[in-house]
Design a protein around this motif. Structure first.
Motif, PDB file in Angstrom:
ATOM      1  N   GLU A  61       0.841  -1.195   0.000  1.00  0.00           N
ATOM      2  CA  GLU A  61       0.000   0.000   0.000  1.00  0.00           C
ATOM      3  C   GLU A  61       0.877   1.247   0.000  1.00  0.00           C
ATOM      4  O   GLU A  61       2.094   1.177   0.233  1.00  0.00           O
ATOM      5  N   VAL A  62       0.262   2.376  -0.268  1.00  0.00           N
ATOM      6  CA  VAL A  62       0.936   3.666  -0.251  1.00  0.00           C
ATOM      7  C   VAL A  62       0.143   4.592   0.671  1.00  0.00           C
ATOM      8  O   VAL A  62      -1.090   4.497   0.759  1.00  0.00           O
ATOM      9  N   LEU A 110      -4.120   9.783   7.492  1.00  0.00           N
ATOM     10  CA  LEU A 110      -3.387   8.958   6.526  1.00  0.00           C
ATOM     11  C   LEU A 110      -4.348   7.976   5.866  1.00  0.00           C
ATOM     12  O   LEU A 110      -5.040   7.213   6.551  1.00  0.00           O
ATOM     13  N   ASP A 111      -4.400   8.010   4.513  1.00  0.00           N
ATOM     14  CA  ASP A 111      -5.217   7.053   3.755  1.00  0.00           C
ATOM     15  C   ASP A 111      -4.297   5.959   3.204  1.00  0.00           C
ATOM     16  O   ASP A 111      -3.319   6.256   2.497  1.00  0.00           O
ATOM     17  N   TYR A 112      -4.623   4.723   3.549  1.00  0.00           N
ATOM     18  CA  TYR A 112      -3.846   3.588   3.049  1.00  0.00           C
ATOM     19  C   TYR A 112      -4.520   3.092   1.762  1.00  0.00           C
ATOM     20  O   TYR A 112      -5.601   2.495   1.804  1.00  0.00           O
ATOM     21  N   LEU A 113      -3.852   3.338   0.638  1.00  0.00           N
ATOM     22  CA  LEU A 113      -4.438   3.021  -0.666  1.00  0.00           C
ATOM     23  C   LEU A 113      -3.580   1.987  -1.398  1.00  0.00           C
ATOM     24  O   LEU A 113      -2.360   1.917  -1.197  1.00  0.00           O
ATOM     25  N   PRO A 114      -4.205   1.178  -2.273  1.00  0.00           N
ATOM     26  CA  PRO A 114      -3.454   0.097  -2.945  1.00  0.00           C
ATOM     27  C   PRO A 114      -2.499   0.637  -4.001  1.00  0.00           C
ATOM     28  O   PRO A 114      -2.667   1.741  -4.534  1.00  0.00           O
ATOM     29  N   LEU A 115      -1.497  -0.177  -4.288  1.00  0.00           N
ATOM     30  CA  LEU A 115      -0.605   0.120  -5.406  1.00  0.00           C
ATOM     31  C   LEU A 115      -1.353  -0.130  -6.717  1.00  0.00           C
ATOM     32  O   LEU A 115      -2.155  -1.057  -6.829  1.00  0.00           O
ATOM     33  N   VAL A 116      -1.075   0.706  -7.705  1.00  0.00           N
ATOM     34  CA  VAL A 116      -1.713   0.543  -9.018  1.00  0.00           C
ATOM     35  C   VAL A 116      -0.975  -0.556  -9.778  1.00  0.00           C
ATOM     36  O   VAL A 116       0.238  -0.448 -10.018  1.00  0.00           O
TER      37      VAL A 116
END
Length: 610
Positions: A61-62, A110-116
């Motif tokens: 994640e980013v 902080l938003d934990y978002l997936p890698l593209v």
């Protein structure tokens, strides 16, 4: 925020609470008890501070940061902060990060978002939510140079170096990207293909994370297969390129089209060679044109009449008529060509072999369209027209005159030429088609006639002649077979009587040998008698014929006695021999004298007459 309250309360308690505590706690000294209480409160405050300061990002994640308390607010229309303003920050926290920033979690969220993740065979379609506005008339952001592509993915660099808001011309190639999804929205469109893609689903990466929706978006790569070229129609124009229009022609009198250099808006003059290309389908429309040899078939679409002939055992002909329908195959270019010759209607099937050259592909696409449009609008109508013109016109054929001299003559086309002069017809159609093909940018390589549907009445006389000839040949073959069978049976009978034949043959040869032997003996006997007669004639001339006769008689007697000596044993010869030449009684006296002599064995008296 709860941790902030805990820290404040713990610090206040550590400072103020000992004043209100009793002088001594049970089991503890007064000073020691106060110290322990303060330490515990400070540890509680420190724990709360750590909870608000530790930043930990998982490896897949980013972290996208949104500042709650910035130095200033964002300008109107701005969504991403690049100078510490309140709101979403341009910088992201990379995957796998672990650090301690005092009160970071208090001042920021902080938003934990997936890698593209872009899979193989596809590209990622990128839309920027912030950036410089597009110029008037421009529908897509300018493409980023290949050398600056990684900088394009850095949100802070993008926003501070002229990155434009909206749909990006640059695309994400297959790979994994830690993007700031507060700035970029990425879509990957999958079109159902019946193989590895089973539904028209889009993968969407944004602030909501990874979501899916069903749309017709297609972000598959542009694949130009072997044997084809890709003609590009561009809706965008790159900067710094001279985009002067190029007027191109297939032939002096052929198709003409306005083309542009590669990178300009319009149809590119240079087509794409076979390869895989990561072209943004929102900006580029690629038409695949096959440069391989293509066969166009004209088949079916008619009803054929037949007249069937039958021959009975007597050699008489009977005829019957029937019909059969032939439908146009789905893969054929068109139905059979309907023509007329000598007043008869002829359905002609054929196959044409054509090829679009790579250098003419952009002109053909610009002037006509794709491969199917070229076939439907130019090649197929042209072939139908030229076939009718040749069949209804004249052809040049070779023929022999009365003197046996071969010459080329021009005469009207006949129905039976579709059988007897097929190469001549194919050549005439091909020569006319090649002229039209060059004008259209198509190389016509071959014309081959297929089935010619000739009215059965024209073939009836020929069929009768062929059947009569076949009957004649059948009769000759049967007669030959009968003769051969007789010879075979004769040979078999001869083999069965071989011993008798050998005996008879030996007898014939023996009789012939005996005949030859007797003939030889006869010839020898004749020669012997002739020689003997000659000797006797000579002897008679010397001794006289009477003497010779007596000699022969005596010789015969001697020969008989020599051959049969038994005659002498039983022969009673005279005992008295009288010789003389007189006429006296000497002979009689001798006979009587012998009678009176004593003894039968007395010697005979020789009486000699002198």
């Amino acid at each position: 925020m709860i941790y902030v309250v805990i820290v404040i309360l713990a610090l206040i308690a550590a400072i103020v609470a000992p004043r209100f505590m009793p002088g001594a706690l049970p089991g503890l000294g007064g000073a020691h008890g106060i110290a322990i209480a303060r330490v515990l409160l400070l540890l509680l405050a420190l724990t709360a501070i750590l909870e608000t300061s530790i930043v930990k990002i998982p490896a897949n994640e980013v972290g996208v940061v949104r500042k709650l308390y910035g130095a200033s607010n964002l300008a109107d229309g701005q969504l991403i902060a690049t100078n510490g303003e309140t709101g979403y920050q341009a910088q992201v926290i990379p995957p796998g990060t672990f650090r301690i920033s005092p009160f970071f979690n208090v001042l920021n969220t902080l938003d934990y978002l997936p890698l593209v993740t872009v899979p193989q065979g596809f590209y990622g379609r990128v839309v920027a939510r912030d950036g410089a506005p597009l110029p008037a008339g421009q529908v897509m952001a300018d493409a980023w140079p290949e050398k600056d592509f990684q900088k394009f993915l850095d949100a802070e660099y993008f926003l501070t170096h002229g990155g434009q808001k909206g749909l990006q011309l640059s695309v994400l190639k297959p790979g994994v990207y830690p993007l700031n999804l507060a700035l970029f929205e990425v879509k990957i469109g999958f079109i159902k293909n019946g193989k590895d893609v089973v539904a028209n689903n889009d993968e969407i990466y944004n602030l909501q994370g990874l979501t899916k929706e069903e749309t017709p978006l297609d972000t598959s790569i542009t694949r130009v297969p072997a044997g084809s070229v890709g003609v590009v129609r561009s809706s965008v124009q790159a900067k710094g390129i001279d985009c002067a229009t190029i007027t191109a022609k297939t032939d002096a009198e052929g198709l003409a089209a306005d083309l542009v250099p590669q990178g300009c808006k319009g149809i590119w003059a240079d087509s794409l060679s076979p390869n895989d290309y990561y072209l943004n389908r929102d900006a580029y429309d690629v038409t695949l044109v096959s440069t391989r040899v293509t066969a166009l078939e004209f088949k079916g679409g008619f009803t054929r009449r037949y007249i069937d002939l039958k021959v009975d055992s007597k050699g008489d002909f009977t005829q019957s008529e029937r019909t059969q329908s032939f439908t146009k195959p789905n893969d054929s270019a068109d139905s059979a060509i309907n023509t007329k010759m000598e007043g008869w209607e002829i359905q002609q099937e054929l196959r044409a072999v054509v090829q679009i050259t790579p250098e003419h592909a952009p002109i053909v696409v610009a002037a006509v369209g794709g491969q199917s449009e070229v076939d439907d609008r130019i090649v197929v109508p042209s072939i139908r027209s030229h076939v009718r013109n040749v069949y209804g016109g004249t052809i040049q054929v070779e023929q022999l005159d009365d003197k046996g001299v071969r010459s080329v003559v021009t005469r009207p086309t006949r129905v039976l030429d579709t059988i007897e002069q097929r190469p001549v017809l194919e050549k005439a159609i091909l020569e006319r088609m090649q002229v039209d093909g060059r004008r259209a940018g198509v190389d016509v390589k071959e014309i081959r006639l297929g089935e010619s549907v000739i009215p059965p009445e024209l073939l009836l006389a020929r069929q009768r002649e062929q059947l009569a000839g076949q009957l004649k040949l059948a009769f000759i073959q049967e007669q030959t077979a009968q003769e051969q069978r007789q010879k075979t049976e004769q040979a078999r009978a001869t083999a069965n009587q071989q011993s008798d034949l050998v005996t008879a043959q030996i007898g014939v040869q023996t009789a012939k040998l005996m005949q030859d032997k007797r003939a030889a003996e006869g010839r020898a006997e004749r020669l012997y008698l002739e020689e003997q007669a000659a000797g006797q004639t000579a002897q008679a001339n010397v001794l006289g014929k009477d003497s010779v006769l007596r000699l022969q008689q005596m010789k015969l007697v001697i020969d008989v006695l020599a051959a049969h000596p038994d005659i002498l044993k039983n022969l009673n010869l005279p005992r008295i021999y009288v010789a003389g030449g007189g006429n006296g009684l000497e002979g009689a006296a001798a006979v009587f004298g012998g009678v009176f002599q004593d003894g039968a064995g007395a010697a005979a008296a020789d009486v000699v007459k002198k």
